[in-house]
Design a protein around this motif. Structure first.
Motif, PDB file in Angstrom:
ATOM      1  N   UNK A  89       0.308  -9.688  18.385  1.00  0.00           N
ATOM      2  CA  UNK A  89       0.253  -8.234  18.334  1.00  0.00           C
ATOM      3  C   UNK A  89       1.126  -7.720  17.187  1.00  0.00           C
ATOM      4  N   UNK A  90       0.572  -6.806  16.435  1.00  0.00           N
ATOM      5  CA  UNK A  90       1.304  -6.231  15.315  1.00  0.00           C
ATOM      6  C   UNK A  90       1.125  -6.962  14.000  1.00  0.00           C
ATOM      7  N   UNK A  91       0.362  -8.075  13.995  1.00  0.00           N
ATOM      8  CA  UNK A  91       0.116  -8.793  12.746  1.00  0.00           C
ATOM      9  C   UNK A  91      -0.730  -7.925  11.829  1.00  0.00           C
ATOM     10  N   UNK A  92      -0.299  -7.702  10.603  1.00  0.00           N
ATOM     11  CA  UNK A  92      -1.065  -6.836   9.698  1.00  0.00           C
ATOM     12  C   UNK A  92      -2.338  -7.526   9.234  1.00  0.00           C
ATOM     13  N   UNK A  93      -3.309  -6.773   8.729  1.00  0.00           N
ATOM     14  CA  UNK A  93      -4.537  -7.380   8.210  1.00  0.00           C
ATOM     15  C   UNK A  93      -4.230  -8.382   7.107  1.00  0.00           C
ATOM     16  N   UNK A  94      -5.035  -9.432   7.027  1.00  0.00           N
ATOM     17  CA  UNK A  94      -4.772 -10.488   6.064  1.00  0.00           C
ATOM     18  C   UNK A  94      -5.512 -10.361   4.750  1.00  0.00           C
ATOM     19  N   UNK A  95      -6.555  -9.545   4.701  1.00  0.00           N
ATOM     20  CA  UNK A  95      -7.356  -9.423   3.478  1.00  0.00           C
ATOM     21  C   UNK A  95      -6.658  -8.504   2.480  1.00  0.00           C
ATOM     22  N   UNK A  96      -5.451  -8.908   2.115  1.00  0.00           N
ATOM     23  CA  UNK A  96      -4.572  -8.110   1.250  1.00  0.00           C
ATOM     24  C   UNK A  96      -3.926  -9.050   0.240  1.00  0.00           C
ATOM     25  N   UNK A  97      -3.852  -8.637  -1.022  1.00  0.00           N
ATOM     26  CA  UNK A  97      -3.183  -9.447  -2.034  1.00  0.00           C
ATOM     27  C   UNK A  97      -1.669  -9.386  -1.829  1.00  0.00           C
ATOM     28  N   UNK A  98      -0.969 -10.505  -1.935  1.00  0.00           N
ATOM     29  CA  UNK A  98       0.484 -10.504  -1.786  1.00  0.00           C
ATOM     30  C   UNK A  98       1.155  -9.680  -2.888  1.00  0.00           C
ATOM     31  N   UNK A  99       2.385  -9.287  -2.631  1.00  0.00           N
ATOM     32  CA  UNK A  99       3.120  -8.466  -3.595  1.00  0.00           C
ATOM     33  C   UNK A  99       3.221  -9.144  -4.961  1.00  0.00           C
ATOM     34  N   UNK A 100       3.329 -10.484  -4.969  1.00  0.00           N
ATOM     35  CA  UNK A 100       3.465 -11.215  -6.236  1.00  0.00           C
ATOM     36  C   UNK A 100       2.243 -11.060  -7.136  1.00  0.00           C
ATOM     37  N   UNK A 101       1.114 -10.671  -6.540  1.00  0.00           N
ATOM     38  CA  UNK A 101      -0.131 -10.538  -7.296  1.00  0.00           C
ATOM     39  C   UNK A 101      -0.649  -9.106  -7.277  1.00  0.00           C
ATOM     40  N   UNK A 102       0.245  -8.149  -7.209  1.00  0.00           N
ATOM     41  CA  UNK A 102      -0.173  -6.747  -7.203  1.00  0.00           C
ATOM     42  C   UNK A 102      -0.905  -6.420  -8.500  1.00  0.00           C
ATOM     43  N   UNK A 103      -2.158  -5.978  -8.419  1.00  0.00           N
ATOM     44  CA  UNK A 103      -2.900  -5.681  -9.646  1.00  0.00           C
ATOM     45  C   UNK A 103      -2.336  -4.462 -10.371  1.00  0.00           C
ATOM     46  N   UNK A 104      -2.421  -4.494 -11.674  1.00  0.00           N
ATOM     47  CA  UNK A 104      -2.094  -3.326 -12.475  1.00  0.00           C
ATOM     48  C   UNK A 104      -3.302  -2.389 -12.506  1.00  0.00           C
ATOM     49  N   UNK A 105      -3.086  -1.173 -13.014  1.00  0.00           N
ATOM     50  CA  UNK A 105      -4.164  -0.186 -13.029  1.00  0.00           C
ATOM     51  C   UNK A 105      -5.356  -0.630 -13.873  1.00  0.00           C
ATOM     52  N   UNK A 106      -5.109  -1.481 -14.879  1.00  0.00           N
ATOM     53  CA  UNK A 106      -6.197  -1.920 -15.750  1.00  0.00           C
ATOM     54  C   UNK A 106      -6.827  -3.232 -15.299  1.00  0.00           C
ATOM     55  N   UNK A 107      -6.491  -3.705 -14.111  1.00  0.00           N
ATOM     56  CA  UNK A 107      -7.034  -4.948 -13.576  1.00  0.00           C
ATOM     57  C   UNK A 107      -7.933  -4.647 -12.385  1.00  0.00           C
ATOM     58  N   UNK A 108      -9.067  -5.310 -12.328  1.00  0.00           N
ATOM     59  CA  UNK A 108     -10.111  -4.990 -11.359  1.00  0.00           C
ATOM     60  C   UNK A 108     -10.035  -5.927 -10.158  1.00  0.00           C
ATOM     61  N   UNK A 109     -10.135  -5.345  -8.973  1.00  0.00           N
ATOM     62  CA  UNK A 109     -10.244  -6.103  -7.730  1.00  0.00           C
ATOM     63  C   UNK A 109     -11.697  -6.053  -7.282  1.00  0.00           C
TER      64      UNK A 109
END
Length: 241
Positions: A116-136
């Motif tokens: 209970x309380x586990x956040x969704x997993x389909x999320x990029x880790x902080x180390x791979x946070x995309x920049x505004x000019x990078x496409x997900x």
């Protein structure tokens, strides 16, 4: 172009007889990288759901080191000024796929529920946070980053001739993406520390098979050396009127 490193990740599992069989037709495993001069980085499904053992699809033992290697390569890719793309499944991290979206994966029909309380997993880790000019790219439940997505058109628009493929898992979504990139006639480079799998034998055998047929499987250091050998991709200064 950087010279190849001699130790490959499959060196302890591929029999000499298999190496000899491939040697009749294919170039040797220690060949130099054959890539173009306009690469892009495609980070495939390096989400918390695959990196972290909290989730049934995750495996932290190999996912965490691969995440660290990806962060290093991402920094080098940004320094080189090449296009960067990430993939994940759905736009909403907590999306519940319908049967047609899920497809015919051989999934456990009754996986253990998350705490209970586990956040969704389909999320990029902080180390791979995309920049505004990078496409997900949201590729749904299918393995390849190309299947049903605009990735090929984005690469063509960027003038790319080479795709550097990383992510998870080696035997699944990475392999499928490599194969499609090959079929679109891109050069393909796979930095092996930047990929991971639940099964190490599957990881190693798939890397060997990819290297002998479709791509250059090399170290992260070799890949960064390749990026550093490229001509500068910094944008030209604007012309004054």
């Amino acid at each position: 172009m950087p010279t190849p490193e001699t130790t490959k990740p499959w060196s302890d599992v591929i029999p000499a007889a298999d190496l000899a069989t491939f040697g009749r037709e294919f170039a040797p495993p220690d060949r130099p990288i054959a890539a173009g001069t306009s690469p892009a980085l495609v980070v495939v499904d390096m989400t918390k759901a695959f990196v972290d053992s909290t989730y049934p699809t995750g495996w932290s033992l190999t996912g965490r080191p691969a995440l660290a290697a990806n962060a290093e390569l991402l920094a080098a890719s940004r320094r080189a000024g090449i296009p960067v793309f990430f993939t994940k499944a759905y736009p909403e991290a907590d999306h519940r796929p319908r049967p047609a979206e899920r497809g015919r994966w051989k999934l456990n029909p009754q996986p253990a529920p998350l705490a209970e309380g586990t956040p969704p997993g389909d999320v990029l880790p902080d180390e791979l946070t995309p920049r505004d000019d990078e496409i997900v790219i949201n590729k749904g439940s299918k393995p390849s980053a190309f299947f049903g997505t605009p990735l090929a058109s984005y690469l063509i628009h960027a003038g790319c001739d080479t795709v550097i493929v990383t992510g998870m898992t080696t035997s699944g979504c990475v392999r499928a993406t490599v194969l499609d990139a090959f079929q679109y006639n891109f050069h393909v480079v796979v930095p092996f520390e930047c990929c991971a799998d639940r099964s190490q034998i599957s990881h190693k055998v798939n890397l060997f098979d990819i290297h002998m047929k479709y791509a250059d499987v090399v170290s992260t250091n070799e890949t960064i050396g390749y990026l550093e050998s490229l001509p500068s991709l910094e944008p030209a200064l604007p012309v004054s009127g």
